[in-house]
Scaffold this motif. Sequence first.
Motif, mmCIF file in Angstrom:
data_model
loop_
_atom_site.group_PDB
_atom_site.id
_atom_site.type_symbol
_atom_site.label_atom_id
_atom_site.label_comp_id
_atom_site.label_asym_id
_atom_site.label_seq_id
_atom_site.Cartn_x
_atom_site.Cartn_y
_atom_site.Cartn_z
ATOM 1 N N ALA A 213 1.678 -7.457 -9.112
ATOM 2 C CA ALA A 213 1.462 -6.020 -9.308
ATOM 3 C C ALA A 213 1.487 -5.657 -10.790
ATOM 4 C CB ALA A 213 2.523 -5.223 -8.544
ATOM 5 N N ALA A 214 2.439 -6.218 -11.528
ATOM 6 C CA ALA A 214 2.541 -5.916 -12.956
ATOM 7 C C ALA A 214 1.308 -6.414 -13.707
ATOM 8 C CB ALA A 214 3.811 -6.547 -13.528
ATOM 9 N N THR A 215 0.866 -7.626 -13.378
ATOM 10 C CA THR A 215 -0.310 -8.190 -14.045
ATOM 11 C C THR A 215 -1.566 -7.379 -13.744
ATOM 12 O OG1 THR A 215 0.642 -10.410 -13.910
ATOM 13 C CG2 THR A 215 -1.715 -10.254 -14.333
ATOM 14 N N SER B 88 -3.587 8.352 6.016
ATOM 15 C CA SER B 88 -2.134 8.274 6.098
ATOM 16 C C SER B 88 -1.560 7.166 5.245
ATOM 17 C CB SER B 88 -1.704 8.072 7.558
ATOM 18 O OG SER B 88 -2.287 6.888 8.078
ATOM 19 N N ILE B 89 -2.363 6.129 4.961
ATOM 20 C CA ILE B 89 -1.885 5.032 4.134
ATOM 21 C C ILE B 89 -1.510 5.534 2.743
ATOM 22 C CG2 ILE B 89 -2.804 3.117 2.782
ATOM 23 C CD1 ILE B 89 -1.644 2.147 5.249
ATOM 24 N N ARG B 90 -2.261 6.518 2.253
ATOM 25 C CA ARG B 90 -1.989 7.043 0.909
ATOM 26 C C ARG B 90 -0.610 7.664 0.815
ATOM 27 N NH1 ARG B 90 -7.779 10.230 0.245
ATOM 28 N NH2 ARG B 90 -9.127 8.394 0.476
ATOM 29 N N ALA B 91 -0.103 8.165 1.934
ATOM 30 C CA ALA B 91 1.232 8.765 1.929
ATOM 31 C C ALA B 91 2.308 7.729 1.650
ATOM 32 C CB ALA B 91 1.497 9.451 3.274
ATOM 33 N N LEU B 92 1.988 6.446 1.891
ATOM 34 C CA LEU B 92 2.954 5.379 1.650
ATOM 35 C C LEU B 92 2.914 4.866 0.208
ATOM 36 C CD1 LEU B 92 2.527 3.288 4.924
ATOM 37 C CD2 LEU B 92 4.386 4.850 4.354
ATOM 38 N N HIS B 93 1.921 5.268 -0.558
ATOM 39 C CA HIS B 93 1.810 4.782 -1.930
ATOM 40 C C HIS B 93 3.035 5.124 -2.779
ATOM 41 C CE1 HIS B 93 -2.859 4.132 -2.067
ATOM 42 N NE2 HIS B 93 -2.267 3.510 -1.064
ATOM 43 N N PRO B 94 3.568 6.363 -2.720
ATOM 44 C CA PRO B 94 4.787 6.644 -3.505
ATOM 45 C C PRO B 94 5.967 5.774 -3.095
ATOM 46 C CG PRO B 94 3.730 8.684 -2.811
ATOM 47 C CD PRO B 94 3.052 7.588 -2.069
ATOM 48 N N VAL B 95 6.085 5.489 -1.801
ATOM 49 C CA VAL B 95 7.168 4.617 -1.329
ATOM 50 C C VAL B 95 6.975 3.209 -1.879
ATOM 51 C CG1 VAL B 95 8.324 3.681 0.702
ATOM 52 C CG2 VAL B 95 7.369 5.992 0.775
ATOM 53 N N TRP B 96 5.736 2.737 -1.834
ATOM 54 C CA TRP B 96 5.406 1.410 -2.351
ATOM 55 C C TRP B 96 5.791 1.308 -3.826
ATOM 56 C CZ3 TRP B 96 2.556 -1.157 -5.969
ATOM 57 C CH2 TRP B 96 2.159 -2.470 -5.690
ATOM 58 N N ILE B 97 5.422 2.325 -4.602
ATOM 59 C CA ILE B 97 5.724 2.328 -6.040
ATOM 60 C C ILE B 97 7.224 2.415 -6.279
ATOM 61 C CG2 ILE B 97 5.440 3.641 -8.182
ATOM 62 C CD1 ILE B 97 2.675 4.483 -7.126
ATOM 63 N N ALA B 98 7.922 3.219 -5.475
ATOM 64 C CA ALA B 98 9.368 3.379 -5.617
ATOM 65 C C ALA B 98 10.109 2.065 -5.376
ATOM 66 C CB ALA B 98 9.873 4.448 -4.652
ATOM 67 N N HIS C 267 -12.924 -6.227 7.672
ATOM 68 C CA HIS C 267 -13.448 -7.067 6.596
ATOM 69 C C HIS C 267 -12.685 -6.873 5.294
ATOM 70 C CE1 HIS C 267 -16.885 -8.147 9.053
ATOM 71 N NE2 HIS C 267 -17.068 -6.872 9.317
ATOM 72 N N HIS C 268 -11.678 -5.990 5.303
ATOM 73 C CA HIS C 268 -10.994 -5.669 4.059
ATOM 74 C C HIS C 268 -10.313 -6.899 3.478
ATOM 75 C CE1 HIS C 268 -8.750 -3.525 1.032
ATOM 76 N NE2 HIS C 268 -7.641 -4.093 1.473
ATOM 77 N N GLN C 269 -10.558 -7.162 2.179
ATOM 78 C CA GLN C 269 -9.909 -8.284 1.536
ATOM 79 C C GLN C 269 -9.377 -7.841 0.182
ATOM 80 O OE1 GLN C 269 -11.447 -12.349 2.226
ATOM 81 N NE2 GLN C 269 -13.354 -11.335 2.749
ATOM 82 N N TYR C 270 -9.634 -8.660 -0.807
ATOM 83 C CA TYR C 270 -9.110 -8.449 -2.141
ATOM 84 C C TYR C 270 -10.171 -7.702 -2.944
ATOM 85 C CZ TYR C 270 -6.227 -10.067 -6.113
ATOM 86 O OH TYR C 270 -5.399 -10.162 -7.197
ATOM 87 N N THR C 271 -9.906 -6.476 -3.368
ATOM 88 C CA THR C 271 -10.955 -5.668 -3.981
ATOM 89 C C THR C 271 -11.507 -6.285 -5.257
ATOM 90 O OG1 THR C 271 -9.401 -4.327 -5.274
ATOM 91 C CG2 THR C 271 -9.942 -3.556 -3.068
ATOM 92 N N THR D 221 -8.725 4.583 -7.470
ATOM 93 C CA THR D 221 -7.860 4.704 -8.637
ATOM 94 C C THR D 221 -7.269 3.346 -8.971
ATOM 95 O OG1 THR D 221 -5.902 5.186 -7.306
ATOM 96 C CG2 THR D 221 -7.288 7.057 -7.971
ATOM 97 N N THR D 222 -6.746 3.249 -10.200
ATOM 98 C CA THR D 222 -6.100 2.003 -10.600
ATOM 99 C C THR D 222 -4.929 1.691 -9.683
ATOM 100 O OG1 THR D 222 -6.722 2.336 -12.912
ATOM 101 C CG2 THR D 222 -4.885 0.842 -12.473
ATOM 102 N N GLY D 223 -4.150 2.723 -9.343
ATOM 103 C CA GLY D 223 -2.991 2.516 -8.483
ATOM 104 C C GLY D 223 -3.352 1.996 -7.114
ATOM 105 N N SER D 224 -4.398 2.562 -6.512
ATOM 106 C CA SER D 224 -4.784 2.128 -5.173
ATOM 107 C C SER D 224 -5.319 0.706 -5.184
ATOM 108 C CB SER D 224 -5.827 3.081 -4.586
ATOM 109 O OG SER D 224 -7.015 3.067 -5.353
ATOM 110 N N ARG D 225 -6.014 0.323 -6.259
ATOM 111 C CA ARG D 225 -6.498 -1.057 -6.365
ATOM 112 C C ARG D 225 -5.333 -2.031 -6.486
ATOM 113 N NH1 ARG D 225 -10.614 -2.165 -10.962
ATOM 114 N NH2 ARG D 225 -10.823 -4.127 -9.807
ATOM 115 N N VAL D 226 -4.366 -1.672 -7.320
ATOM 116 C CA VAL D 226 -3.192 -2.540 -7.502
ATOM 117 C C VAL D 226 -2.442 -2.706 -6.191
ATOM 118 C CG1 VAL D 226 -0.923 -2.728 -8.593
ATOM 119 C CG2 VAL D 226 -2.903 -2.031 -9.954
ATOM 120 N N ILE D 227 -2.238 -1.603 -5.483
ATOM 121 C CA ILE D 227 -1.495 -1.652 -4.224
ATOM 122 C C ILE D 227 -2.234 -2.482 -3.193
ATOM 123 C CG2 ILE D 227 -0.702 -0.258 -2.267
ATOM 124 C CD1 ILE D 227 -0.099 1.978 -4.303
#
Length: 381
Positions: A41-43, A175-185, A240-244, A257-263
């Motif tokens: 994630a950091a990289t 609804s997945i986007r609602a979990l992004h702040p939790v993921w970052i936290a 088919h979702h894989q590694y963006t 967004t950069t954040g959504s790609r990283v997540i």
Amino acid sequence: MFRRITIPIGLLTLGLLFPEAGAIMVETISEAYLQVSVFVAATLTLIYGAERIFKFDMAGFLAGHPRLQVPIAAFLGALPGCGGAIVVVTQYVNGHVGFGALIAVLTATMGDAAFLLLAREPVTALIVFGLGMVVGTLGGYVLEAIHGRDFMRQQSLTSAEEAKRRVVSRRRPVSIRALHPVWIALMLPGVIFAIPIAMQLDPNTWFGELAVYRPVTLLGFVGGVLALLMWATYLSSDPHHQYTAANPNDLTATRPTTGSRVISDTNFVTVWVIAAFLLFELGVHFSGADLASWFAVWAPLTPLIAALVGFLPGCGPQIIVTTLYLSGAIPMSALFANAISNDGDALFPAIALAPKAAIVATLYTGIPALIVGYGAYFLLP
């Protein structure tokens, strides 16, 4: 989706039937998250963030400078951790770098074992990093000259398939986007705790009386489970979702967004890492195998065994080899052989996205591993 749900259900059932296995699963998922996911994630944050802020297209730069791809890939692979190597692997899959770059990065990377060696013997670590870069660069140029840039690369999707993916990707649940702040936290403190863990320290002890509850281990376990659940949710709306980074056509019409790609990309790698970690740890638990005992053989075989251990995906076995070297149980020649042979966690997305190329490339890294390992065995005291 049902098949993806059966994975955590199966793990839960196994944990209930075998309490010791359940404890191993909690510890292993936590290790996968804190030893791999946070560094990935950091990289990716640095790379994707730099691309957006400075409007720098790494893929375009690599594609436009074919002669520099191999040494750049070797440099990224030599960086401690697996983040740089994972990026190069995905760039190979989508056609931005050649087979030589794939060989170079897998040869040069030492994975998370590099952090341990850097903390205990920094001079030795620098020697290993430099050796990996040189061998990786030479091997990359030689093998690309033999096989060509596109060797083992899978064919791209047809236009109809690409259009289908773009349509399907628009259906992803909001609804997945609602979990992004939790993921970052969870990820932010995870990065802080990951550094001492990579140096074989236990940050649980920082919490005084609360250390008995192992709060850092719990943080890693929750983060790993969250990544697994988010990955499964993505797949429920887009099989088919894989590694963006490896599948730019799998993105929605609006640039993410950069954040959504990283997540998204970190979750993808995390799932593969968790699977491999569990396979290894539970396999050792139920079989009683002892990796350290493999080296309790005739001394001239240690470089060969170290190189063979390097073929095992993930950083866990490689950390064991590095620990054995630091304890004096194996010679430096075995460390060299393992460092060149092992591909760290970068092998997981490679197997997922280009399995044939991954297998061939990792087997190729065994050749210089044996040459360097036995050269060091006979030349070093």
